[in-house]
Design an enzyme around this catalytic site. Structure first.
Site, PDB file in Angstrom:
ATOM      1  CB  SER A   1      -9.020 107.418   4.064  1.00 36.42           C
ATOM      2  OG  SER A   1      -7.882 106.901   3.402  1.00 36.42           O
TER       3      SER A   1
ATOM      4  CE  LYS B   1      -6.268 104.451  11.393  1.00 39.55           C
ATOM      5  NZ  LYS B   1      -5.798 104.592   9.996  1.00 39.55           N
TER       6      LYS B   1
ATOM      7  CD  GLU C   1      -5.776  98.996  18.017  1.00 40.64           C
ATOM      8  OE1 GLU C   1      -6.190  98.999  19.197  1.00 40.64           O
ATOM      9  OE2 GLU C   1      -6.405  99.531  17.075  1.00 40.64           O
TER      10      GLU C   1
HETATM   11  C1  PLP Z   1      -5.771 103.691   8.992  1.00 35.00           C
HETATM   12  C2  PLP Z   1      -6.041 104.237   7.658  1.00 35.00           C
HETATM   13  C3  PLP Z   1      -6.820 103.534   6.697  1.00 35.00           C
HETATM   14  C4  PLP Z   1      -7.368 102.166   6.924  1.00 35.00           C
HETATM   15  O1  PLP Z   1      -8.263 102.047   7.999  1.00 35.00           O
HETATM   16  P1  PLP Z   1      -9.819 101.787   7.802  1.00 35.00           P
HETATM   17  O2  PLP Z   1     -10.267 101.411   9.164  1.00 35.00           O
HETATM   18  O3  PLP Z   1     -10.005 100.717   6.806  1.00 35.00           O
HETATM   19  O4  PLP Z   1     -10.422 103.067   7.342  1.00 35.00           O
HETATM   20  C5  PLP Z   1      -7.068 104.149   5.488  1.00 35.00           C
HETATM   21  N1  PLP Z   1      -6.572 105.363   5.182  1.00 35.00           N
HETATM   22  C6  PLP Z   1      -5.812 106.057   6.061  1.00 35.00           C
HETATM   23  C7  PLP Z   1      -5.289 107.394   5.660  1.00 35.00           C
HETATM   24  C8  PLP Z   1      -5.530 105.523   7.324  1.00 35.00           C
HETATM   25  O5  PLP Z   1      -4.794 106.226   8.179  1.00 35.00           O
END
Ligand code: PLP
Length: 401
Positions: free
Chosen positions: A387, A104, A126
């Protein structure tokens, strides 16, 4: 939010995952469904971002921020022990190692820098579980901006630690008491608030959703994941590109950023959704939060609340570009249950010494099951975006394991 903009005729995308010259349309998805004043505000963001993105000065400043503050480039890690067990060659793109612990930060640093360039003094955001809120508060503090974060009252109760983090970073957290008091309502409220504050505030959306230009702007800001991974993979294996590229999908930003680096290659793209938040796999055409895409709906067209153990996948829709990639057959969208994700998280912890975010564990759960079923042939190469890190999920897991 009223949908005052009529739908204009869709224009085809010029090159998959290129810049949508059709102005925010991805096939029949996307658009800018918003009240008049936000349409104008979005137009300003669009113009400013196009100009900034073409400016080597802006690109250089962002690259430096990402390097010295967020820890980029992130490594590409071969998952050696797990690969051996699965019979495939799995590589992990380590977004969990960035500052604040997920992808993010890539998006918010870009948007915060853009806000500064546009002369805005405040970021509006948000947040659901608080991850995007924390990233926004972090970027705002770093660049000397104010941050106002809208969060559903129920999420505030569930995520006390992240609420404290945001406040510690100097952000104002505003409880949202409407609707189901979760992310969907926080997003509507943030957009409503922006209507009265477009002159001095930038709305920093946290995924590839919302009105044009957000879906493609956020994808462009996240494509650093895919671009880095492609170069790292080529250097590591000297065979060019992986057979499969896999990422989890909430709104779809880490997946879009990853896919963008491989869209022009033969790599198979797989987006993994939560069983209870499968906008791409099971959603129907609708309009929400300023854009036309696929959303979970009941028979009356009311948006159905999503449910996932992974807060980041708890969104009832998916970004418009994913809807389009699915329709084109360029990417495939699959689902994973909470239990499968938990199992994958434990397995990664014990084979590689990495505790993943439960969102990322969804992507891994699909890799594990597809390797078992032969869908991923023995020896095939798989690049998966990890992620985020799992620290935020340990209290959830502690209750279950
Ligand atoms: C917010 C988040 C996601 C999902 O968001 P995407 O916009 O689909 O990438 C996935 N993994 C983590 C660790 C997150 O914080």
């Amino acid at each position: 939010m009223p949908d005052v903009l009529p739908w204009r005729e869709p224009v085809p995308l010029d090159g998959t995952m290129g810049e949508p010259r059709a102005r925010g349309r991805f096939g029949e998805y996307g658009g800018r469904y918003a009240p008049e004043s936000l349409v104008e505000a979005c137009r300003e963001v669009d113009e400013a971002f196009r100009e900034a993105w073409a400016d080597p000065g802006f690109r250089g400043a962002l690259a430096r921020l990402l390097a010295v503050h967020a820890g980029r480039p992130t490594p590409l890690t071969p998952a050696r022990r797990l690969s051996e067990a699965l019979g495939v060659q799995l590589y992990l793109k380590r977004e969990d190692l960035t500052h604040t612990g997920s992808h993010k930060i890539n998006n918010v640093l870009g948007q915060a820098l853009l806000a500064t360039r546009m002369g805005r003094r405040r970021l509006i955001a948000e947040t659901g579980a608080g991850q995007h809120g924390v990233a926004t508060a972090t970027a705002a503090a770093l660049l000397g901006l104010e941050a106002t974060v809208f969060m559903g009252e129920r999420d505030i109760e569930r995520q006390a630690l992240n609420v404290f983090r945001m406040r510690m970073l100097g952000a104002e957290v505003i409880p949202v008491t409407t609707g189901s008091r979760t992310l969907k309502d926080a997003t509507s409220e943030a957009m409503r608030h922006w209507v009265g504050a477009t002159g001095d505030s930038h709305y920093c959306i946290g995924s590839v959703v919302g009105p044009d230009p957000y879906p493609w702007m956020v994808r462009e800001l996240q494509r650093v994941i895919g671009d880095e991974a492609r170069a790292q993979f080529a250097a590591e294996l000297r065979t060019g590109v992986p057979d499969h590229v896999v990422a989890c999908v909430g709104g779809g930003s880490n997946a879009a950023g990853t896919f963008a680096g491989f869209a022009d290659t033969p790599a198979r793209l797989v987006g993994v959704e939560a069983e209870g938040g499968a906008g791409a796999a099971r959603g129907r055409l609708g309009v929400l939060h300023g854009c036309r895409s696929l959303f979970l709906q009941d028979d009356d067209g009311q948006i159905v609340e999503a449910h996932s153990i992974a807060a980041g996948l708890d969104y009832p829709g998916v970004g418009p570009e994913h809807a389009h990639l699915r329709e084109l057959g360029r990417a495939r969208y699959v689902t994973v249950t909470d239990e499968e994700a938990i199992g994958a998280a434990v397995r990664l912890a014990r084979t590689e010494g990495i505790v993943p975010a439960l969102e990322s564990a969804h992507a891994l759960a699909w890799v594990i099951s597809a390797a078992g079923s032969g869908e991923l042939p023995a020896g095939s190469t798989v690049l998966m975006t990890l992620s985020g890190r799992g620290d935020k999920d340990v209290s959830t897991l502690k209750e279950l394991l």
